[in-house]
Scaffold this active site. Sequence first.
Site: not given
Length: 536
Positions: A166, A207, A336
């Site tokens: 992330y 991500d 998302h």
Amino acid sequence: MCDDGKMETNGGGSVTEIGGLSIMTWNINGLRSFQNFPEIVRNLKADIICFQETKVTRDMLPEPSAIIPGYTSYYTFTRNGTAYSGVATYVKNSCTPVAAEDGLTGYLSKPGCEIGGTRLINQEFTQEELKSLDSEGRCVITKHKLNIEENKQDKKIQHLILINVYCPRADPEREDRKEFKLKFYKALDIRANTLAEEGNHVIVLGDVNTSHRELDHCDPYDEFHDHPGRRFLDHFLNIDNESSSQERKHSVQKSSETSISDGWQCERVNIKENQFHDAFRIIHGSRSQAFTCWNTKMNCRSTNYGTRIDYILISHLMKQYLKDCDIHADILGSDHCPVTANFNLKIIPGQKPPPSATKFYPEFQGRQLNLKDMLATSSQKATVPVNTTTNATKRPLQSSTLAPPAAKKSKQAPTKITNFFTSKKQDVNINVEVVKTATEEIVHNENNSVQENDVTQTIMEEVSLVRKENKAAWGKLFKAPKPVPLCAGHQEECVKRKVTKKGPNQGREFYCCARGEGRADDPNARCNFFKWAVIR
Ligand code: ZN
């Protein structure tokens, strides 16, 4: 299962697995927002699921979510005790890793559990920097043993390494966060490349918090390429087989414009460039409108006005095994959506899970699920929330609190205000002039943006009231709550928002179109209707 096959959506939005090594990444924007997380994990079907933004601290992590029968899970948390960021990797028992590490840099790994590939990262960064990079719960790395067939050119490659990441989002106002983000990308670049060079298949997934190319962004702004994340991706990725030569030239030209003064390079080590591939682009070429993240507060999912910032990036030799990669925009529950990839690969499960598995957390010891608990868990119903709208661009989602249903049509045919008063003249014992003046006043006060129908409807409702009251009631009447205006572009009820930007209007409320932001030429996207809620 790790046998040969394919993963696809079943039309209901969840993912149906028919074999192959299936891998998924999903930024879930808070694990606790899901009612029955274990059932969600099972419904997602993938062999390995990498979640980001779990937003839990270790003491908040519910045992049934951490320990799901049939899986082992590997978590990382922020070190400052806040329920922020956090990633977790869930692995089916058929793919149990042989090692698992908390963090990106190896700084947190326990002796005897190391995955390797840390030599160069230790040269580039100080111990203090490594500690800081791994203090925000942004990465889990798992290592899996592969069963590679004898006839393959990479038969010497024994392991698959998954870097579930992330990446930080940089606050443009904070210089220290921009620097942190840049360092994080460098650390990721170094570690992933070193692991690949040391003879592993490597997948970086999660991500990435940057959309790589203009194609991956709904609104590529000026100086799009002058961005640390983009420079990292330009360096990290090889796009030779993914795009038209024209776009590639454009991209290379743009990169070189900025790289002269501010290129992508580490301070003390040299890292090879273009060693990884974007799995989605290998399969889908230059497919546009393929986004994975939307501003849901602005209802942008309804107009598919988003960005592709969730990626599955594979090392060069993994390309031969890639069968499929897709975005699952129909799976809701977060801002998302999940991305999956399927590989023609077999994993040999580890004999026992690595010590960092959540099932070995002391707080969960002695309270392991027994058979009765397992049956109880699996009988609870939960499904992955699914967007039933097949084409996300067709209609805005009505479920959003910011998107009230379209205004109900009046049962009566639209009536002009003047007609209304003409026809009702005899019935209503009131002075038409008074009403007319009052109506004009509303229209004036509302900055001429209240729709005629709306005023008509309000007046009609209020007229029945008036019958019971005397003329003196009029003053009071017009202080009744104002109707929600309809937007000019769609004739739909507006939403009320507040000005957040600092300035004289901060905190002031206004009405605007409830639809999602979108391209200027998209009639389904939000129109530019605007009206202050209170006129000053
Ligand atoms: Zn509108």
